[in-house]
Structures are given as C-alpha cells and as structure tokens.
Design an enzyme around this catalytic site. Sequence first.
Site, PDB file in Angstrom:
ATOM      1  N   CYS A 126      53.073  21.184  43.518  1.00  0.00           N
ATOM      2  CA  CYS A 126      53.850  22.432  43.544  1.00  0.00           C
ATOM      3  C   CYS A 126      54.966  22.460  42.494  1.00  0.00           C
ATOM      4  CB  CYS A 126      54.430  22.663  44.935  1.00  0.00           C
ATOM      5  SG  CYS A 126      55.083  21.179  45.709  1.00  0.00           S
ATOM      6  N   HIS A 240      61.000  26.043  45.920  1.00  0.00           N
ATOM      7  CA  HIS A 240      61.539  24.935  45.123  1.00  0.00           C
ATOM      8  C   HIS A 240      62.308  25.505  43.925  1.00  0.00           C
ATOM      9  CE1 HIS A 240      59.160  22.358  47.520  1.00  0.00           C
ATOM     10  NE2 HIS A 240      58.215  22.025  46.680  1.00  0.00           N
TER      11      HIS A 240
END
Length: 335
Positions: A126, A240
């Site tokens: 990710c 994130h």
Amino acid sequence: MRVAVVGATGLVGTKMLQVLAERNFPVSELIPVASAKSVGKEVEFKGTKYKVIGMEEAIAAKPNVALFSAGGSTSTEWAPKFAAAGITVVDNSSAWRMDPKVPLVVPEINADVLTSNDKIIANPNCSTIQMVVALAPLHKAYKAQRIVVSTYQSVTGTGVKAVSQLRGERQKEVAGSEEGYEMAYKYPIDLNVIPQIDVFLDNGYTKEEMKMVNETKKIMRDDSIRVTATTVRIPVMGGHSEAVNIEFEKDFDLAEVRHLLETAPGVVVTDDLPNQHYPMPMDAHEKDEVFVGRIRRDESQPNTLNLWVVSDNLRKGAATNAVQVAEYLAANNLI
Ligand SMILES: NC(=O)c1ccc[n+]([C@@H]2O[C@H](COP(=O)([O-])OP(=O)(O)OC[C@H]3O[C@@H](n4cnc5c(N)ncnc54)[C@H](OP(=O)(O)O)[C@@H]3O)[C@@H](O)[C@H]2O)c1
C-alpha cells in the site's frame, strides 16, 4: 465473469466487495472465500447475502479471477493451486511481489506488462502504490535518482485486529471501558507512534521499508533509483501519509511539476497554502485517488523536490488497485 474474493471477511476483502460493486465490475457469480473458521458465514454484495466457502471449494467453482487478500502464507500455498486450475490470481500479499516471473502492477503505470500467461499477478504494498503513482509522471520528466521517504501509516494497514486494538484503547481512555481487546502491536498505538512496520531484517530496516525500496524499482522498471524509507505506524484509522523527498537528474520548474501531477492519472493535487488546504487522511477516506500537496523545492540541494502524499490504503493501496488490474485484464481479454 466469476469472481472469487479470497479473504472476503477481512478489511481488504470487505473493501474489495464494495469496490467491485461501486465500479460495476461485471460479476456474474461472486465467490467469497475465507479461512475454515468463517465457512458458512455471510457477506453482502450488491444487497444480496453470499455464504463464505473454503479454498478447495473455491477452486472447484472455477472463477475467472481470484482477488486474494488473505495473508502471505495463504497466498504462498494457494495461489499456485488456483493458477494451476487456470484461475488468474491478483494477490495483495507480499508473497509473490519480487518473484521475477510475477508482474507487480499499478495499472496507471505498468499495466502494459500483463499478458494472458500471467496467472499470478501481484498488487504492490500500500505505501509503495501511493508513492509511485505520484512519482511516475515526475520520473518520466526529470528522472528520479534518489528518494527519501518517511511514512505515517494507519492501523487499517494491519487488519481487523489492529482496528480493535485502537478502538479498545480509545474506549478505555475516553469511557473507562474495561472491555478486553487483543493486542495487534507489541505496544499501545493510541497516543503513540511505533517506528516499526512488519519484522526487522538483518540490515536494520523493516520488511515494510525494504518493500518500498525494492517494489519501487520493479514497478518503475528502473534499478538505478536509490530509495531509503522509514515506515511508521500512527493512531489513524484509515489512510497512509508520506513525506517524500526526490532528487532528480534534471532540474524542474515548480509550475510544471504541479501541472504534471494535476494531469497524471489517479492523482489529485491539494496544495492551497493561503487557505491551508493540503492532503490529510480524513479527506482521502473512501476515495480512490492519491492526493499530493506541500509541493516545494528542497532548498538544501539542487534538483530536489518535497511532496506530501496521502491515500486511502484499503482502496488505492489494496482493493481499488486489485480491481483496476482485474478491469484491465477483462478489458483486454486476458481472463
Ligand atoms: N490492510 C491494508 O491496508 C493492506 C494493504 C495492502 C495489502 N494488504 C494485505 O492484504 C492481506 C489481508 O489484509 P487485511 O488487512 O484485510 O487482513 P485481515 O483484516 O486480518 O483479513 C484477513 C483475511 O484473510 C482470511 N484468511 C486468513 N487465513 C486464511 C486461510 N488460511 N485461508 C483463507 N483465508 C484466510 C481471513 O479469514 P477469516 O476471517 O476466516 O480469518 C480474512 O478474511 C494481507 O496479506 C495484507 O498484507 C493489506
């Protein structure tokens, strides 16, 4: 098209069901799969409930494509069995990413590597995906030589257990709740920052940090890019964030950098300093794009740029990227 979602009861698997529905992927039969403990449980897809089945049964159902998000050991064991049965696997774990025979794909960048012979296709990590989506148009224009990245990663990147830990700690602090919760991390995560994601390797880096180093080179098809990473877990529920410093071979014009990012596929520039607008995980939540802001020259050395890059790790960092790969395969008659 018959679509298996392996890990359908997990955080990424649940998001995959949502993304498949939202993007109207042509699913003629949905095959939700999870571990033995979940067989018989129900998951919902487009308002209909489907019973979760086990791995053997899933292979027997002969899906055209299986979207895997059930951890590395499950992928190591089962992806080859699905592939041997002629089922194309798009795998979210780290198990196959650095296998030279397995394509590692971010569709905006390198979907052209895919062929009908690829029966196992890897989704990158990710934190790597969101960085390379922002990097790709700039690398093309100015050639990145070195990247220094520090990440601020949400607990959803760890899975359901970490979400329970953060919720449990928060309830205890806020409401004095004595309800138990399992620890996903060695330390409390609420009101804390943990400079360790995944296990430590012999060189002192974590596996997550080395994923960013190695996967970036593979996706960009350029082994000469030097990357160093520090990956950190923070008490954020989803999304994130990354501080990315990129040294280029060629000099750049900031207005042109901004234009390249604004016109890059999958990128949204949020960079309005007078109004204090910049990317934040709470704004990226449930969005498929990668958000870039704080675009500025690194004044400490030539040809170097600083960026702040934010994305929903369960979407572009996992489910959306995997579904985009499946869309590319379907559109190009590769499955
Ligand atoms: N979270 C992220 O942002 C992210 C991003 C990119 C990649 N990934 C990767 O995606 C994978 C799943 O992550 P997650 O966050 O969704 O984890 P999670 O919430 O813990 O879910 C794990 C899923 O895998 C299933 N599973 C576990 N062991 C299995 C087995 N032996 N056979 C079949 N299914 C099994 C679980 O089923 P049960 O419910 O039956 O246990 C559950 O559906 C991991 O490899 C992770 O590294 C995660």
